[in-house]
Motif scaffolding. Structure first.
Motif, PDB file in Angstrom:
ATOM      1  N   ASN A 153       0.785  -1.250   0.000  1.00  0.00           N
ATOM      2  CA  ASN A 153       0.000   0.000   0.000  1.00  0.00           C
ATOM      3  C   ASN A 153       0.813   1.294   0.000  1.00  0.00           C
ATOM      4  O   ASN A 153       0.310   2.347   0.397  1.00  0.00           O
ATOM      5  CB  ASN A 153      -1.037   0.010   1.137  1.00  0.00           C
ATOM      6  N   LEU A 154       2.056   1.263  -0.473  1.00  0.00           N
ATOM      7  CA  LEU A 154       2.895   2.470  -0.489  1.00  0.00           C
ATOM      8  C   LEU A 154       2.876   3.191  -1.833  1.00  0.00           C
ATOM      9  O   LEU A 154       3.494   4.231  -1.994  1.00  0.00           O
ATOM     10  CB  LEU A 154       4.333   2.113  -0.103  1.00  0.00           C
ATOM     11  N   GLY A 155       2.160   2.642  -2.816  1.00  0.00           N
ATOM     12  CA  GLY A 155       2.006   3.311  -4.091  1.00  0.00           C
ATOM     13  C   GLY A 155       3.317   3.540  -4.818  1.00  0.00           C
ATOM     14  O   GLY A 155       4.312   2.852  -4.599  1.00  0.00           O
ATOM     15  N   TYR A 156       3.316   4.559  -5.675  1.00  0.00           N
ATOM     16  CA  TYR A 156       4.478   4.893  -6.487  1.00  0.00           C
ATOM     17  C   TYR A 156       5.000   6.278  -6.132  1.00  0.00           C
ATOM     18  O   TYR A 156       4.311   7.059  -5.474  1.00  0.00           O
ATOM     19  CB  TYR A 156       4.122   4.776  -7.975  1.00  0.00           C
ATOM     20  N   ALA A 157       6.223   6.569  -6.581  1.00  0.00           N
ATOM     21  CA  ALA A 157       6.898   7.816  -6.198  1.00  0.00           C
ATOM     22  C   ALA A 157       6.711   8.902  -7.251  1.00  0.00           C
ATOM     23  O   ALA A 157       7.509   9.035  -8.188  1.00  0.00           O
ATOM     24  CB  ALA A 157       8.387   7.550  -5.965  1.00  0.00           C
ATOM     25  N   ALA A 158       5.657   9.688  -7.119  1.00  0.00           N
ATOM     26  CA  ALA A 158       5.434  10.824  -8.009  1.00  0.00           C
ATOM     27  C   ALA A 158       6.528  11.863  -7.755  1.00  0.00           C
ATOM     28  O   ALA A 158       6.910  12.097  -6.607  1.00  0.00           O
ATOM     29  CB  ALA A 158       4.062  11.434  -7.742  1.00  0.00           C
ATOM     30  N   PHE A 159       7.048  12.495  -8.819  1.00  0.00           N
ATOM     31  CA  PHE A 159       8.121  13.467  -8.603  1.00  0.00           C
ATOM     32  C   PHE A 159       8.102  14.645  -9.568  1.00  0.00           C
ATOM     33  O   PHE A 159       9.047  15.426  -9.635  1.00  0.00           O
ATOM     34  CB  PHE A 159       9.491  12.779  -8.658  1.00  0.00           C
ATOM     35  N   GLY A 160       7.007  14.826 -10.299  1.00  0.00           N
ATOM     36  CA  GLY A 160       6.927  15.967 -11.207  1.00  0.00           C
ATOM     37  C   GLY A 160       5.692  15.891 -12.081  1.00  0.00           C
ATOM     38  O   GLY A 160       4.781  15.088 -11.836  1.00  0.00           O
ATOM     39  N   LYS A 161       5.676  16.732 -13.117  1.00  0.00           N
ATOM     40  CA  LYS A 161       4.529  16.733 -14.022  1.00  0.00           C
ATOM     41  C   LYS A 161       4.943  17.252 -15.393  1.00  0.00           C
ATOM     42  O   LYS A 161       5.986  17.903 -15.551  1.00  0.00           O
ATOM     43  CB  LYS A 161       3.415  17.627 -13.464  1.00  0.00           C
ATOM     44  N   VAL A 162       4.118  16.938 -16.375  1.00  0.00           N
ATOM     45  CA  VAL A 162       4.314  17.454 -17.727  1.00  0.00           C
ATOM     46  C   VAL A 162       3.704  18.852 -17.776  1.00  0.00           C
ATOM     47  O   VAL A 162       2.513  19.017 -17.496  1.00  0.00           O
ATOM     48  CB  VAL A 162       3.640  16.546 -18.773  1.00  0.00           C
ATOM     49  N   VAL A 163       4.508  19.852 -18.098  1.00  0.00           N
ATOM     50  CA  VAL A 163       3.999  21.225 -18.147  1.00  0.00           C
ATOM     51  C   VAL A 163       3.812  21.715 -19.583  1.00  0.00           C
ATOM     52  O   VAL A 163       3.228  22.768 -19.810  1.00  0.00           O
ATOM     53  CB  VAL A 163       4.918  22.195 -17.372  1.00  0.00           C
ATOM     54  N   SER A 164       4.296  20.949 -20.536  1.00  0.00           N
ATOM     55  CA  SER A 164       4.112  21.275 -21.950  1.00  0.00           C
ATOM     56  C   SER A 164       4.182  19.982 -22.751  1.00  0.00           C
ATOM     57  O   SER A 164       5.029  19.130 -22.475  1.00  0.00           O
ATOM     58  CB  SER A 164       5.203  22.238 -22.426  1.00  0.00           C
ATOM     59  N   GLY A 165       3.252  19.816 -23.701  1.00  0.00           N
ATOM     60  CA  GLY A 165       3.297  18.640 -24.563  1.00  0.00           C
ATOM     61  C   GLY A 165       2.421  17.480 -24.134  1.00  0.00           C
ATOM     62  O   GLY A 165       2.613  16.360 -24.614  1.00  0.00           O
ATOM     63  N   LEU A 166       1.439  17.725 -23.278  1.00  0.00           N
ATOM     64  CA  LEU A 166       0.558  16.622 -22.875  1.00  0.00           C
ATOM     65  C   LEU A 166      -0.153  15.955 -24.063  1.00  0.00           C
ATOM     66  O   LEU A 166      -0.394  14.749 -24.027  1.00  0.00           O
ATOM     67  CB  LEU A 166      -0.475  17.103 -21.851  1.00  0.00           C
ATOM     68  N   PRO A 167      -0.481  16.703 -25.149  1.00  0.00           N
ATOM     69  CA  PRO A 167      -1.071  16.026 -26.311  1.00  0.00           C
ATOM     70  C   PRO A 167      -0.157  14.942 -26.888  1.00  0.00           C
ATOM     71  O   PRO A 167      -0.636  13.956 -27.462  1.00  0.00           O
ATOM     72  CB  PRO A 167      -1.293  17.170 -27.305  1.00  0.00           C
ATOM     73  N   VAL A 168       1.161  15.107 -26.722  1.00  0.00           N
ATOM     74  CA  VAL A 168       2.097  14.084 -27.189  1.00  0.00           C
ATOM     75  C   VAL A 168       1.925  12.817 -26.356  1.00  0.00           C
ATOM     76  O   VAL A 168       1.878  11.702 -26.893  1.00  0.00           O
ATOM     77  CB  VAL A 168       3.559  14.589 -27.094  1.00  0.00           C
ATOM     78  N   ALA A 169       1.813  12.985 -25.034  1.00  0.00           N
ATOM     79  CA  ALA A 169       1.579  11.840 -24.151  1.00  0.00           C
ATOM     80  C   ALA A 169       0.268  11.150 -24.510  1.00  0.00           C
ATOM     81  O   ALA A 169       0.163   9.916 -24.489  1.00  0.00           O
ATOM     82  CB  ALA A 169       1.565  12.296 -22.696  1.00  0.00           C
ATOM     83  N   GLN A 170      -0.748  11.954 -24.864  1.00  0.00           N
ATOM     84  CA  GLN A 170      -2.037  11.389 -25.246  1.00  0.00           C
ATOM     85  C   GLN A 170      -1.914  10.572 -26.527  1.00  0.00           C
ATOM     86  O   GLN A 170      -2.525   9.504 -26.672  1.00  0.00           O
ATOM     87  CB  GLN A 170      -3.050  12.518 -25.449  1.00  0.00           C
ATOM     88  N   LYS A 171      -1.095  11.052 -27.473  1.00  0.00           N
ATOM     89  CA  LYS A 171      -0.857  10.311 -28.718  1.00  0.00           C
ATOM     90  C   LYS A 171      -0.218   8.957 -28.421  1.00  0.00           C
ATOM     91  O   LYS A 171      -0.560   7.947 -29.030  1.00  0.00           O
ATOM     92  CB  LYS A 171       0.081  11.101 -29.641  1.00  0.00           C
ATOM     93  N   ILE A 172       0.731   8.954 -27.488  1.00  0.00           N
ATOM     94  CA  ILE A 172       1.413   7.704 -27.140  1.00  0.00           C
ATOM     95  C   ILE A 172       0.423   6.716 -26.517  1.00  0.00           C
ATOM     96  O   ILE A 172       0.419   5.523 -26.846  1.00  0.00           O
ATOM     97  CB  ILE A 172       2.589   7.972 -26.185  1.00  0.00           C
ATOM     98  N   LEU A 173      -0.445   7.220 -25.637  1.00  0.00           N
ATOM     99  CA  LEU A 173      -1.447   6.362 -25.002  1.00  0.00           C
ATOM    100  C   LEU A 173      -2.373   5.737 -26.042  1.00  0.00           C
ATOM    101  O   LEU A 173      -2.867   4.621 -25.852  1.00  0.00           O
ATOM    102  CB  LEU A 173      -2.266   7.162 -23.986  1.00  0.00           C
ATOM    103  N   ALA A 174      -2.605   6.448 -27.136  1.00  0.00           N
ATOM    104  CA  ALA A 174      -3.545   5.988 -28.165  1.00  0.00           C
ATOM    105  C   ALA A 174      -2.912   5.059 -29.205  1.00  0.00           C
ATOM    106  O   ALA A 174      -3.611   4.547 -30.085  1.00  0.00           O
ATOM    107  CB  ALA A 174      -4.156   7.195 -28.878  1.00  0.00           C
ATOM    108  N   GLN A 175      -1.602   4.800 -29.108  1.00  0.00           N
ATOM    109  CA  GLN A 175      -0.940   3.938 -30.082  1.00  0.00           C
ATOM    110  C   GLN A 175      -1.458   2.499 -29.986  1.00  0.00           C
ATOM    111  O   GLN A 175      -1.877   2.046 -28.918  1.00  0.00           O
ATOM    112  CB  GLN A 175       0.575   3.955 -29.863  1.00  0.00           C
ATOM    113  N   PRO A 176      -1.421   1.775 -31.112  1.00  0.00           N
ATOM    114  CA  PRO A 176      -1.906   0.384 -31.114  1.00  0.00           C
ATOM    115  C   PRO A 176      -1.160  -0.501 -30.119  1.00  0.00           C
ATOM    116  O   PRO A 176       0.068  -0.462 -30.037  1.00  0.00           O
ATOM    117  CB  PRO A 176      -1.651  -0.080 -32.556  1.00  0.00           C
TER     118      PRO A 176
END
Length: 203
Positions: A153-176
């Protein structure tokens, strides 16, 4: 090195110990930034060096060593209840030798959460994280530490965020997906064609 995720879908594997971690370069806002160039576009990451110092320094150590040049996003774990949300997982090429694992900085320690755009470090057991990381698309609260619940129950270690280019991450998620994997619970999550990370540099 094998590649993985979390309880429900094993999120990813690990980070690396910082025996002599590089000095963090601070931006005007006190947060270092990293530019990630991928085959599908560029993202800029802002890291929480004050809230998650160990995890941030570990990540920057790999960036400075150019260990993520030629790395790839190999997995797109889409949420069953919201296919446009989920996590994309990346790690260096197999030839890259990881640094020693680092101590786990849970979300209860850092105060960070796995919200939309968060970058976090993958792991198997606590204290095994090295260089695999993932990016959240949509809020993923089940990846946070959940004291009092079964399991580690200790989860994962978040350490930042995407501040520019989130549509690129969305494209990657949508790949076959449907790429070959030995993990039965990930059969529909590995990309048929991994998305290459061309370079990562401090901004």
């Amino acid at each position: 090195m094998s590649k993985t995720t979390l309880p429900r879908r094993n999120v990813i594997l690990g980070a690396g110990l910082i025996a002599a971690a590089p000095q963090v370069v601070w931006g005007a806002d006190g947060k270092p930034r990293v530019t990630m160039k991928t085959a599908l576009g560029t993202m800029v990451l802002e890291l929480e060096a004050k809230k998650a110092p160990l995890t941030t320094a570990n990540f920057l150590r790999y960036v400075d060593a150019k260990a993520y040049d030629g790395a790839s996003f190999f997995r797109a774990a889409r949420n069953d209840w919201a296919p446009t949300e989920g996590t994309i997982v990346a790690q260096p090429a197999a030839k890259v030798r990881p640094f020693p694992p680092i101590r786990h900085e849970s979300t209860t320690m850092t105060g960070l959460k796995h919200t939309h755009g968060t970058i976090s470090l993958g792991r198997f057991d606590v204290g095994t994280a090295t260089n695999t990381f993932f990016i959240c698309l949509g809020d993923q609260p089940f990846l946070d530490a959940r004291p009092g619940e079964p399991g580690d129950n200790l989860g994962y270690a978040a350490f930042g965020k995407v501040v520019s280019g989130l549509p690129v991450a969305q494209k990657i998620l949508a790949q076959p997906t449907g790429g070959e994997t030995k993990f039965k619970d990930q059969q529909d999550q590995w990309l048929k064609k991994p998305v290459i990370i061309e370079s990562m540099r401090r901004a």
